[in-house]
Design a protein around this motif. Sequence first.
Motif, short mmCIF file in Angstrom:
data_model
loop_
_atom_site.label_atom_id
_atom_site.label_comp_id
_atom_site.label_asym_id
_atom_site.label_seq_id
_atom_site.Cartn_x
_atom_site.Cartn_y
_atom_site.Cartn_z
N GLY A 1 16.21 97.20 18.59
CA GLY A 1 16.62 96.43 17.25
C GLY A 1 18.11 97.16 16.74
O GLY A 1 18.12 98.61 16.88
N ASP B 1 20.35 99.28 13.51
CA ASP B 1 20.02 100.15 12.28
C ASP B 1 20.52 99.35 11.21
O ASP B 1 20.01 99.52 10.04
CB ASP B 1 20.56 101.52 12.64
CG ASP B 1 19.90 102.22 13.81
OD1 ASP B 1 18.58 102.51 13.59
OD2 ASP B 1 20.53 102.47 14.70
N VAL C 1 22.90 95.97 9.82
CA VAL C 1 23.40 94.49 9.96
C VAL C 1 24.58 94.48 9.04
O VAL C 1 24.14 94.55 7.52
CB VAL C 1 22.60 93.24 9.87
CG1 VAL C 1 23.34 92.05 9.77
CG2 VAL C 1 21.60 93.42 11.15
N LEU D 1 18.21 89.53 10.71
CA LEU D 1 17.29 90.38 10.20
C LEU D 1 16.20 90.47 11.27
O LEU D 1 15.49 91.43 11.19
CB LEU D 1 16.90 89.54 8.89
CG LEU D 1 15.80 90.30 7.98
CD1 LEU D 1 16.20 91.59 7.56
CD2 LEU D 1 15.21 89.69 7.07
N SER E 1 16.49 90.72 14.19
CA SER E 1 16.75 92.02 15.26
C SER E 1 16.79 93.44 14.72
O SER E 1 17.37 94.03 15.44
CB SER E 1 18.25 91.60 15.82
OG SER E 1 19.13 91.94 14.72
N MET E 2 16.60 93.48 13.37
CA MET E 2 16.60 94.90 12.96
C MET E 2 15.59 95.96 13.53
O MET E 2 14.50 95.60 13.71
CB MET E 2 16.66 94.99 11.39
CG MET E 2 17.63 94.11 10.97
SD MET E 2 17.92 94.35 9.11
CE MET E 2 18.51 95.87 9.21
N GLY F 1 15.64 99.36 9.16
CA GLY F 1 16.99 99.41 9.14
C GLY F 1 17.70 98.64 7.84
O GLY F 1 16.58 98.59 6.75
N ARG F 2 18.79 98.53 7.77
CA ARG F 2 19.40 98.32 6.27
C ARG F 2 20.30 97.08 6.66
O ARG F 2 21.11 97.03 7.49
CB ARG F 2 20.34 99.37 5.91
CG ARG F 2 19.36 100.52 5.47
CD ARG F 2 19.26 101.50 6.41
NE ARG F 2 20.18 102.33 6.84
CZ ARG F 2 20.38 103.15 7.77
NH1 ARG F 2 19.61 103.00 8.74
NH2 ARG F 2 21.59 103.74 8.17
N TYR F 3 20.09 95.84 6.00
CA TYR F 3 20.65 94.51 6.11
C TYR F 3 21.58 94.49 4.83
O TYR F 3 21.09 94.53 3.74
CB TYR F 3 19.76 93.49 5.99
CG TYR F 3 20.42 92.01 6.40
CD1 TYR F 3 20.10 91.60 7.52
CD2 TYR F 3 21.04 91.52 5.37
CE1 TYR F 3 20.81 90.34 7.79
CE2 TYR F 3 21.67 90.29 5.70
CZ TYR F 3 21.20 89.74 6.75
OH TYR F 3 21.93 88.54 7.27
N LYS G 1 9.11 94.98 8.81
CA LYS G 1 10.19 96.03 9.70
C LYS G 1 10.51 97.31 8.82
O LYS G 1 11.12 98.05 9.15
CB LYS G 1 11.41 95.31 9.77
CG LYS G 1 11.36 94.49 10.97
CD LYS G 1 12.72 93.65 11.33
CE LYS G 1 12.59 92.72 12.50
NZ LYS G 1 12.36 93.05 13.72
N CYS H 1 12.27 97.40 6.34
CA CYS H 1 13.68 97.61 6.18
C CYS H 1 14.26 97.23 4.84
O CYS H 1 13.34 96.83 3.95
CB CYS H 1 14.51 96.62 7.25
SG CYS H 1 14.31 94.84 6.75
#
Length: 332
Positions: free
Chosen positions: A208, A210, A212, A225, A227-228, A232-234, A255, A257
């Motif tokens: 995934g 890191d 988006v 989202l 795919s994170m 991770g940070r969206y 996640k 995230c």
Amino acid sequence: MKAVLCETLGPPSKLVVRDLPEPRPGPGEVAVRVRAAALNFFDTLIIEGKYQFKPQLPFSPGAEFCGTVAALGEGVTGFAEGDLVAGFPGWGACRETVVVPAAKLVHVPAGADPEQAAGLIVTYGTTLHALADRAKLKPGETLAVLGASGGVGAAAVEIGKLLGARVIAAASSPDKLDFCRALGADEVIDYTREDLKERLKELTGGRGVDVVYDPVGGDYAEPALRSMAWQGRYLVIGFAAGQIPKIPLNLVLLKGCDIVGVFYGKFAEVEAEADRANTARLLGWLAEGRLKVAIHGRYPLERTVDALEALARREIKGKAVIVMEADAAAAR
């Protein structure tokens, strides 16, 4: 002086060009003879009253510009007549002379192209704030950019590479993907033909992404989202698709995230010194040749309508710049 005015809310075709008296700066203000002003997608919204900021009529579109100082108001220090400066007034730049508070100006270093400097503040300022301040993007991380051929998307590809990320650019046509490759994207995805989530997973070996960077919203938000990577940070940049997505919050939980809001206009207002430092950093990169603002077209002031209509049709790759010289070339 000539100015493009929004006198009645509506589409770009309702804009008019008027001759106005030359403005004089008040206390704390600077009058700048504009050399170039840059347009952004939100200019197509603000003239229709559909943006979060609603200026009093009449007003000029154009949130950012580069030009030379023409006159100083009482109490202004740090600037002199003839200085090359760039500014982010939020609107009002599509006119030959603009008056802004001195606090909204920064010096443009020698070696920086004025037309590129005009198109730097909003899209690149948004992006540097998003990636460096909000996402804390680290070298070696993977960054997925949606709408990667637009103004902020192109900036995200460039700045992502400058910050050491592996950049995956997603856009909607082969020519836009070629544009993204030219900007330095490591991988590209045509999300009108490919499954966004599956391709992002495939390109990251199932781990995934890191970070988006999403200025699009709409139907692409949830697949991105999903795919994170873990923690991770969206980054929520905007909603160019016209639809504000409804995100299942269980995905955020599973996640571990973060969904991070990026409101550049508010940041520039309440953290003005940090914003000025970011802008100076960007202008330094520009002067050093480390980044180059992609200019899709240069339009004379009288053709501002054409530029805004092209923006509304999603035809602009990079920036549309309004050039104030009397002999400005036709858009190219």
